[in-house]
Design a protein around this motif. Sequence first.
Motif, mmCIF file in Angstrom:
data_model
loop_
_atom_site.group_PDB
_atom_site.id
_atom_site.type_symbol
_atom_site.label_atom_id
_atom_site.label_comp_id
_atom_site.label_asym_id
_atom_site.label_seq_id
_atom_site.Cartn_x
_atom_site.Cartn_y
_atom_site.Cartn_z
ATOM 1 N N ILE A 77 56.138 16.441 41.990
ATOM 2 C CA ILE A 77 55.796 15.301 41.119
ATOM 3 C C ILE A 77 55.134 15.805 39.824
ATOM 4 O O ILE A 77 55.557 15.467 38.732
ATOM 5 C CB ILE A 77 54.846 14.312 41.829
ATOM 6 C CG1 ILE A 77 55.477 13.831 43.146
ATOM 7 C CG2 ILE A 77 54.579 13.112 40.925
ATOM 8 C CD1 ILE A 77 54.568 12.897 43.944
ATOM 9 N N LEU A 110 61.259 7.707 46.816
ATOM 10 C CA LEU A 110 60.046 6.903 46.973
ATOM 11 C C LEU A 110 58.889 7.870 47.146
ATOM 12 O O LEU A 110 58.873 8.633 48.110
ATOM 13 C CB LEU A 110 60.227 6.030 48.215
ATOM 14 C CG LEU A 110 59.141 5.037 48.601
ATOM 15 C CD1 LEU A 110 58.930 4.003 47.530
ATOM 16 C CD2 LEU A 110 59.518 4.364 49.904
ATOM 17 N N ASP A 111 57.913 7.867 46.208
ATOM 18 C CA ASP A 111 56.846 8.856 46.332
ATOM 19 C C ASP A 111 55.503 8.216 46.699
ATOM 20 O O ASP A 111 55.337 6.993 46.597
ATOM 21 C CB ASP A 111 56.765 9.736 45.075
ATOM 22 C CG ASP A 111 56.269 8.981 43.860
ATOM 23 O OD1 ASP A 111 55.251 8.291 43.974
ATOM 24 O OD2 ASP A 111 56.906 9.090 42.792
ATOM 25 N N PRO A 112 54.557 9.035 47.150
ATOM 26 C CA PRO A 112 53.281 8.508 47.639
ATOM 27 C C PRO A 112 52.528 7.714 46.566
ATOM 28 O O PRO A 112 51.891 6.713 46.871
ATOM 29 C CB PRO A 112 52.488 9.768 48.006
ATOM 30 C CG PRO A 112 53.482 10.848 48.131
ATOM 31 C CD PRO A 112 54.647 10.506 47.285
ATOM 32 N N GLU A 113 52.614 8.159 45.304
ATOM 33 C CA GLU A 113 51.890 7.447 44.236
ATOM 34 C C GLU A 113 52.435 6.036 44.071
ATOM 35 O O GLU A 113 51.686 5.090 43.842
ATOM 36 C CB GLU A 113 52.004 8.230 42.915
ATOM 37 C CG GLU A 113 51.211 9.519 42.967
ATOM 38 C CD GLU A 113 51.331 10.338 41.689
ATOM 39 O OE1 GLU A 113 51.873 9.819 40.691
ATOM 40 O OE2 GLU A 113 50.885 11.487 41.708
ATOM 41 N N LEU A 166 53.820 17.482 53.054
ATOM 42 C CA LEU A 166 54.247 16.166 53.533
ATOM 43 C C LEU A 166 55.370 15.647 52.636
ATOM 44 O O LEU A 166 56.540 15.780 52.964
ATOM 45 C CB LEU A 166 53.053 15.207 53.569
ATOM 46 C CG LEU A 166 51.899 15.654 54.496
ATOM 47 C CD1 LEU A 166 50.718 14.710 54.386
ATOM 48 C CD2 LEU A 166 52.383 15.734 55.939
ATOM 49 N N TYR A 167 55.003 15.084 51.493
ATOM 50 C CA TYR A 167 56.045 14.578 50.589
ATOM 51 C C TYR A 167 56.842 15.767 50.037
ATOM 52 O O TYR A 167 56.262 16.705 49.496
ATOM 53 C CB TYR A 167 55.395 13.771 49.461
ATOM 54 C CG TYR A 167 56.399 13.204 48.510
ATOM 55 C CD1 TYR A 167 57.320 12.259 48.947
ATOM 56 C CD2 TYR A 167 56.452 13.614 47.180
ATOM 57 C CE1 TYR A 167 58.272 11.737 48.086
ATOM 58 C CE2 TYR A 167 57.388 13.097 46.314
ATOM 59 C CZ TYR A 167 58.301 12.157 46.772
ATOM 60 O OH TYR A 167 59.241 11.655 45.918
ATOM 61 N N PRO A 168 58.168 15.736 50.186
ATOM 62 C CA PRO A 168 58.942 16.955 49.915
ATOM 63 C C PRO A 168 59.370 17.194 48.470
ATOM 64 O O PRO A 168 60.007 18.193 48.181
ATOM 65 C CB PRO A 168 60.182 16.753 50.800
ATOM 66 C CG PRO A 168 60.346 15.278 50.900
ATOM 67 C CD PRO A 168 58.970 14.683 50.821
ATOM 68 N N ALA A 211 56.642 10.342 52.500
ATOM 69 C CA ALA A 211 55.817 9.809 51.414
ATOM 70 C C ALA A 211 54.683 8.985 52.014
ATOM 71 O O ALA A 211 53.532 9.074 51.577
ATOM 72 C CB ALA A 211 56.672 8.966 50.477
ATOM 73 N N GLU A 223 51.912 11.106 53.418
ATOM 74 C CA GLU A 223 51.006 11.614 52.381
ATOM 75 C C GLU A 223 50.076 10.494 51.888
ATOM 76 O O GLU A 223 48.883 10.722 51.632
ATOM 77 C CB GLU A 223 51.793 12.224 51.217
ATOM 78 C CG GLU A 223 50.874 12.896 50.224
ATOM 79 C CD GLU A 223 51.517 14.037 49.450
ATOM 80 O OE1 GLU A 223 52.395 14.738 50.008
ATOM 81 O OE2 GLU A 223 51.141 14.212 48.288
#
Lengths: 181, 380
Positions: free
Chosen positions: A66, B365-368, A61-63, B288, B291
Amino acid sequence: MKYEVRFSGSGGQGVITASVILGTAAALHDGKNVIQSQSYGPEARGGATKADVIISDGKILYPKAIHVDYLVSLTQKAANKFIKTIKKGGTVIIDGDFVELPDSPDYKIYRLPMTSNAMAKFNRTTTLNVIAVGAFAEMAGLVSAEAIKKAVLENSPKGFEEMNIASLELGRDLARAAKKG
Amino acid sequence: MSEAKYTFVQGNTACAEGALYAGCDFFGGYPITPSTEVAEHMSDMLPRRGGKFIQMEDEIASLGAVIGAALAGSKAMTATSGPGFSLMQELIGYACIAEVPCVIVDVMRGGPSTGLPTSPAQSDLLQAKWGTHGDHPAIALIPNSVEEMFTETVRAFNIAEYFRTPVIILGDEIIGHMREKIRIPAPGELEVINRKLPDGDGVCRLPYRADGKNPACLPNFGKGRFHVTGLNHDGSGFPTMDPSIVQGSNARIIDKVYHQRELIDKVEKIQCDDAEILFLAVGSAARAAEEAVAVLRSQGVRAGLFRPVTLWPFPKKEFRAAAERSKFVVVPEMNLGQLRTVAERMIDESKHPIVPVNLVNGEPLDPEFILDSIKKCCLK
């Protein structure tokens, strides 16, 4: 399973190409779900560049990466900048000739003499990035040897195929030696 | 190429491949990060296929070249980023009123001005709708994967050709520069629409005499005699100030788009049906958000994602329906609240409070970040 791999170094070293080779191998030849991405500054050379590959059996999903499982660093600047992104229990591979990072209970670190071996074998360091790919492939075992080889050939300029394959093997040899300790 | 093939490419390359699939045979542009790979790939591929690639002196001239080529019968496109997109705005209006089909790709980056050329942002969501002056139709598609950069570009050409109007593709640095495996369909697999031309010998003296909600029907340049202008015009294409004609034609260029939405509308709804926390997100921010939805669902929180693939015209009805059961509408975006202002106009905030999540520091911009941002207000 999902793995995040980060190649890092200085702009111009071929860090992005390294990630494209790995991405091509995993996506097209091993049939995994893969996203490759990179980030760099406005300058064409220098700076601290990173290029990420996410390899997964499931949908990604998130590409962006992290918390990276594998960090490969070819310069001190990049190593300093990106070591904080390593996941607990992750693996760090550095060019031991130029980069130094302390040992840590949080990650395993392998210091491979990439530059000195490249100079000894090829009398140049142009293929340091491919050596790094070979080292990573051997360490991680996430992609098949055939897939990586194919991807190296697909991404080689004409006339450099042989040297790149030799560099890939050199990277594998250095990783094997380092694993034995 | 007669069979489908798999390839591992950047979003920008996929966009160029989509254009070629749709029959694009002209590219006029001026390179700008993070869109340059679109031009690069077109400059490589078009000459091999008998198409034309031209690098112009700036973005104004680029869209000028594209409009000229389109009038001459080409399927034409350009690609740029925020600063260049600003320069193109005047001619986007020209293409709207003169009813010239063209595709404009804007791979968004940090701004305003030179800003952060190599960093991602969603800075032009509203510029894509309101950038050019005057009342005009605005169609913008916003892909969130490399595959969609391909398929949405094909769709952009189809919409542009069918309605004879500019269509904008809003990419961003993340989607444009990342690589994913995509399947390039065999020719014929995806529908490709070509513009309607006048019947018979193609000669037409009243190309703009369109009825009701229909697009004009121009012959390609060189066939028939007609006039093209940015002034308000009558059926012949020549300028007019006749109020009854001007009122009608100004309305028509908008109505033709807004009353035939089947080709245009496209929304992805992920677990919206019972969503108490509804995310409204587009492009890379939507990945993001997706997720974040997965994480929240795994914790037993009823979350869902409403993702307009066609941002403009905005899918008002569907969004309202999706937000109906929500306790919060969360709008994560890489700008300071452009999509939020749209949501504000669509729903009653006393019933469905809007929670903005904004990032403009050049980082993705991330999921966290999303989950952290909504913890206090939405999660007990």
